[in-house]
Design a protein around this motif. Structure first.
Motif, PDB file in Angstrom:
ATOM      1  N   VAL A 209      56.923  -3.868  84.774  1.00 13.56           N
ATOM      2  CA  VAL A 209      57.684  -2.746  85.305  1.00 13.56           C
ATOM      3  C   VAL A 209      59.112  -3.140  85.681  1.00 13.56           C
ATOM      4  CG1 VAL A 209      57.823  -1.060  87.192  1.00 13.56           C
ATOM      5  CG2 VAL A 209      55.615  -1.558  86.112  1.00 13.56           C
ATOM      6  N   LEU A 210      59.271  -4.302  86.301  1.00 15.63           N
ATOM      7  CA  LEU A 210      60.591  -4.698  86.793  1.00 15.63           C
ATOM      8  C   LEU A 210      61.329  -5.650  85.863  1.00 15.63           C
ATOM      9  CD1 LEU A 210      59.753  -5.171  90.583  1.00 15.63           C
ATOM     10  CD2 LEU A 210      60.708  -3.163  89.429  1.00 15.63           C
ATOM     11  N   GLY A 211      60.615  -6.215  84.895  1.00 19.97           N
ATOM     12  CA  GLY A 211      61.276  -7.081  83.931  1.00 19.97           C
ATOM     13  C   GLY A 211      61.588  -8.476  84.425  1.00 19.97           C
ATOM     14  N   VAL A 212      61.003  -8.871  85.571  1.00 16.81           N
ATOM     15  CA  VAL A 212      61.223 -10.221  86.107  1.00 16.81           C
ATOM     16  C   VAL A 212      59.869 -10.819  86.465  1.00 16.81           C
ATOM     17  CG1 VAL A 212      63.515  -9.677  87.014  1.00 16.81           C
ATOM     18  CG2 VAL A 212      61.505  -9.381  88.484  1.00 16.81           C
ATOM     19  N   PRO A 213      59.751 -12.144  86.459  1.00 18.23           N
ATOM     20  CA  PRO A 213      58.492 -12.767  86.882  1.00 18.23           C
ATOM     21  C   PRO A 213      58.314 -12.634  88.386  1.00 18.23           C
ATOM     22  CG  PRO A 213      60.148 -14.449  86.503  1.00 18.23           C
ATOM     23  CD  PRO A 213      60.758 -13.143  86.055  1.00 18.23           C
ATOM     24  N   GLY A 214      57.084 -12.792  88.837  1.00 15.30           N
ATOM     25  CA  GLY A 214      56.788 -12.649  90.254  1.00 15.30           C
ATOM     26  C   GLY A 214      57.576 -13.587  91.147  1.00 15.30           C
ATOM     27  N   LYS A 215      57.883 -14.783  90.645  1.00 14.71           N
ATOM     28  CA  LYS A 215      58.617 -15.755  91.460  1.00 14.71           C
ATOM     29  C   LYS A 215      60.003 -15.244  91.837  1.00 14.71           C
ATOM     30  CE  LYS A 215      60.015 -20.626  91.496  1.00 14.71           C
ATOM     31  NZ  LYS A 215      60.036 -21.896  90.726  1.00 14.71           N
ATOM     32  N   ALA A 216      60.577 -14.362  91.001  1.00 14.78           N
ATOM     33  CA  ALA A 216      61.938 -13.870  91.255  1.00 14.78           C
ATOM     34  C   ALA A 216      62.015 -12.987  92.489  1.00 14.78           C
ATOM     35  CB  ALA A 216      62.440 -13.094  90.033  1.00 14.78           C
ATOM     36  N   ILE A 217      60.879 -12.418  92.896  1.00 12.93           N
ATOM     37  CA  ILE A 217      60.903 -11.552  94.079  1.00 12.93           C
ATOM     38  C   ILE A 217      59.934 -12.005  95.163  1.00 12.93           C
ATOM     39  CG2 ILE A 217      61.634  -9.540  92.738  1.00 12.93           C
ATOM     40  CD1 ILE A 217      58.769  -8.508  92.918  1.00 12.93           C
ATOM     41  N   ALA A 218      59.185 -13.089  94.930  1.00 10.37           N
ATOM     42  CA  ALA A 218      58.212 -13.561  95.916  1.00 10.37           C
ATOM     43  C   ALA A 218      58.905 -13.915  97.226  1.00 10.37           C
ATOM     44  CB  ALA A 218      57.473 -14.786  95.384  1.00 10.37           C
ATOM     45  N   ARG A 219      58.236 -13.577  98.328  1.00 10.64           N
ATOM     46  CA  ARG A 219      58.733 -13.866  99.679  1.00 10.64           C
ATOM     47  C   ARG A 219      60.118 -13.285  99.918  1.00 10.64           C
ATOM     48  NH1 ARG A 219      55.805 -19.022  98.954  1.00 10.64           N
ATOM     49  NH2 ARG A 219      54.190 -19.127 100.584  1.00 10.64           N
TER      50      ARG A 219
ATOM     51  N   LYS B  24      52.070 -24.403  88.231  1.00 13.70           N
ATOM     52  CA  LYS B  24      53.471 -24.093  87.947  1.00 13.70           C
ATOM     53  C   LYS B  24      53.604 -22.751  87.218  1.00 13.70           C
ATOM     54  CE  LYS B  24      57.613 -26.137  85.836  1.00 13.70           C
ATOM     55  NZ  LYS B  24      57.969 -25.085  84.886  1.00 13.70           N
ATOM     56  N   SER B  25      52.797 -22.565  86.174  1.00 14.93           N
ATOM     57  CA  SER B  25      52.900 -21.346  85.364  1.00 14.93           C
ATOM     58  C   SER B  25      52.403 -20.122  86.123  1.00 14.93           C
ATOM     59  CB  SER B  25      52.101 -21.506  84.069  1.00 14.93           C
ATOM     60  OG  SER B  25      52.596 -22.599  83.310  1.00 14.93           O
ATOM     61  N   PHE B  26      51.298 -20.270  86.846  1.00  6.75           N
ATOM     62  CA  PHE B  26      50.759 -19.169  87.636  1.00  6.75           C
ATOM     63  C   PHE B  26      51.759 -18.783  88.729  1.00  6.75           C
ATOM     64  CE2 PHE B  26      48.291 -17.236  91.034  1.00  6.75           C
ATOM     65  CZ  PHE B  26      47.334 -16.471  90.370  1.00  6.75           C
ATOM     66  N   GLY B  27      52.322 -19.786  89.399  1.00  2.00           N
ATOM     67  CA  GLY B  27      53.296 -19.518  90.444  1.00  2.00           C
ATOM     68  C   GLY B  27      54.544 -18.828  89.930  1.00  2.00           C
ATOM     69  N   GLU B  28      54.977 -19.175  88.725  1.00  2.00           N
ATOM     70  CA  GLU B  28      56.154 -18.540  88.126  1.00  2.00           C
ATOM     71  C   GLU B  28      55.872 -17.072  87.823  1.00  2.00           C
ATOM     72  OE1 GLU B  28      59.982 -18.109  86.526  1.00  2.00           O
ATOM     73  OE2 GLU B  28      59.148 -19.855  87.566  1.00  2.00           O
ATOM     74  N   GLU B  29      54.699 -16.773  87.283  1.00  2.33           N
ATOM     75  CA  GLU B  29      54.380 -15.410  86.875  1.00  2.33           C
ATOM     76  C   GLU B  29      53.965 -14.531  88.047  1.00  2.33           C
ATOM     77  OE1 GLU B  29      54.442 -12.393  84.317  1.00  2.33           O
ATOM     78  OE2 GLU B  29      54.894 -14.467  83.745  1.00  2.33           O
ATOM     79  N   ILE B  30      53.120 -15.051  88.939  1.00  2.00           N
ATOM     80  CA  ILE B  30      52.562 -14.248  90.025  1.00  2.00           C
ATOM     81  C   ILE B  30      53.447 -14.304  91.271  1.00  2.00           C
ATOM     82  CG2 ILE B  30      50.559 -13.916  91.526  1.00  2.00           C
ATOM     83  CD1 ILE B  30      50.107 -13.215  88.561  1.00  2.00           C
ATOM     84  N   GLY B  31      54.043 -15.455  91.519  1.00  2.00           N
ATOM     85  CA  GLY B  31      54.912 -15.595  92.684  1.00  2.00           C
ATOM     86  C   GLY B  31      54.373 -16.535  93.743  1.00  2.00           C
ATOM     87  N   LEU B  32      53.075 -16.800  93.726  1.00  4.66           N
ATOM     88  CA  LEU B  32      52.433 -17.722  94.650  1.00  4.66           C
ATOM     89  C   LEU B  32      51.486 -18.620  93.867  1.00  4.66           C
ATOM     90  CD1 LEU B  32      51.450 -15.279  97.559  1.00  4.66           C
ATOM     91  CD2 LEU B  32      53.453 -16.772  97.472  1.00  4.66           C
ATOM     92  N   THR B  33      51.054 -19.718  94.467  1.00  2.00           N
ATOM     93  CA  THR B  33      50.093 -20.591  93.816  1.00  2.00           C
ATOM     94  C   THR B  33      48.719 -19.920  93.810  1.00  2.00           C
ATOM     95  OG1 THR B  33      49.399 -21.701  95.856  1.00  2.00           O
ATOM     96  CG2 THR B  33      51.341 -22.596  94.712  1.00  2.00           C
ATOM     97  N   PRO B  34      47.797 -20.393  92.967  1.00  2.00           N
ATOM     98  CA  PRO B  34      46.447 -19.815  92.984  1.00  2.00           C
ATOM     99  C   PRO B  34      45.800 -19.873  94.363  1.00  2.00           C
ATOM    100  CG  PRO B  34      46.750 -21.108  90.990  1.00  2.00           C
ATOM    101  CD  PRO B  34      47.968 -21.352  91.846  1.00  2.00           C
ATOM    102  N   LYS B  35      45.977 -20.976  95.075  1.00  2.00           N
ATOM    103  CA  LYS B  35      45.382 -21.109  96.403  1.00  2.00           C
ATOM    104  C   LYS B  35      45.964 -20.094  97.374  1.00  2.00           C
ATOM    105  CE  LYS B  35      44.530 -24.443 100.125  1.00  2.00           C
ATOM    106  NZ  LYS B  35      44.717 -25.849 100.582  1.00  2.00           N
ATOM    107  N   GLN B  36      47.274 -19.902  97.340  1.00  2.00           N
ATOM    108  CA  GLN B  36      47.911 -18.922  98.229  1.00  2.00           C
ATOM    109  C   GLN B  36      47.470 -17.502  97.889  1.00  2.00           C
ATOM    110  OE1 GLN B  36      51.911 -20.082  97.300  1.00  2.00           O
ATOM    111  NE2 GLN B  36      52.143 -21.334  99.151  1.00  2.00           N
ATOM    112  N   ALA B  37      47.401 -17.200  96.596  1.00  2.00           N
ATOM    113  CA  ALA B  37      46.960 -15.872  96.172  1.00  2.00           C
ATOM    114  C   ALA B  37      45.517 -15.616  96.603  1.00  2.00           C
ATOM    115  CB  ALA B  37      47.093 -15.737  94.656  1.00  2.00           C
TER     116      ALA B  37
END
Length: 259
Positions: free
Chosen positions: A82-92, A175-188
């Motif tokens: 929807v926003l055209g950016v990975p989750g890391k770009a707007i995380a936190r 690294k890849s999950f954090g880039e796409e989702i915005g947090l690490t698997p453990k944090q998510a």
């Protein structure tokens, strides 16, 4: 997709806990003041249309006079679509929509103010968001699978086992999950577990909630509530805090947009 219209003669403070859905707010009324973000940047200012990325903390906000907006709750997999950016770009972070997607920011808010019914507003927002999804790059299929495993297990899936099933190294997955989702698997996973536990407050004893949702004990559950919600389980339950999941059942009307 939820429509909100509120009026007040004073100030309305709110406490919003962490959650696995990201609020995209398109405003056509008074701004919302974000007073505190326990684990994110962007506090201490007012916003009209904004998006809040995934965070492991809570937010304290307030508005005066009134609030008119359409809130769209995006899944972490929907951020890029929807926003055209990975989750890391707007995380936190809390970010003005115009800074990411100008076509669904101020100009869309003005159009929402010009129509009279929620059906028309939902249609305008739905059309604008679907237009945004054209020609978006999809995340790798294993990341979508990984997120769905975490979500489907209530955050209790063993991360090491999921990593092994991907065929990638733990470092690459994190690294890849954090880039796409915005947090690490453990944090998510921690956010999902908190969210599911919070939904059982006032329905089950705290000790049973702790066991059911994978917490070591009742004290561990209380510490998690303080971290993610900024209050104890008792206070959180008594206040009946709204969450994205409960908001999806609100009246006067709710529109649903898949994805």
């Amino acid at each position: 997709m939820v429509g909100m219209s509120e009026r007040t003669t004073g100030v309305v403070p709110r406490l919003q806990p962490a959650g696995s859905l990201l609020p995209l707010v398109i405003s056509f009324g008074e701004p919302l003041k974000i007073d505190e973000l326990s684990d994110a940047a962007g506090a201490g200012r007012s916003y009209r249309s904004f998006v809040s990325g995934l965070s492991t903390g809570y937010a304290r906000t307030h508005f005066e006079r009134g609030q008119d907006c359409v809130q769209v709750f995006l899944t972490p997999l929907g951020i890029r679509r929807v926003l055209g950016v990975p989750g890391k770009a707007i995380a936190r972070q809390v970010i003005e929509v115009d800074d990411i997607a100008p076509t669904i920011g101020h100009s869309l808010g003005e159009r929402l103010a010009s129509v009279a019914t929620w059906a028309e507003r939902f249609a305008l927002v739905g059309t604008a968001l679907l237009r945004q999804t054209f020609q978006r790059v999809e995340p790798p299929s294993w990341i979508s699978w990984f997120w769905r495993q975490l979500d489907g297990s209530g955050g209790q899936a063993r991360i090491a086992d999921l990593v092994e099933q991907t065929g990638w190294s733990h470092r690459h997955v994190a690294k890849s999950f954090g880039e796409e989702i915005g947090l690490t698997p453990k944090q998510a996973a921690g956010i999902i577990r908190f969210e599911r536990a919070a939904s059982d407050l006032a329905r089950l004893p705290l000790a049973e909630i702790a066991i059911r949702h994978g917490f070591a004990d009742q004290s561990h559950l209380t510490r998690s509530m303080l971290r993610y919600a900024g209050e104890t389980p008792r206070d959180h339950s008594a206040a009946q805090r709204p969450t994205p999941w409960s908001a999806l059942g609100l009246d006067p009307g709710v529109g649903l947009l898949h994805g």
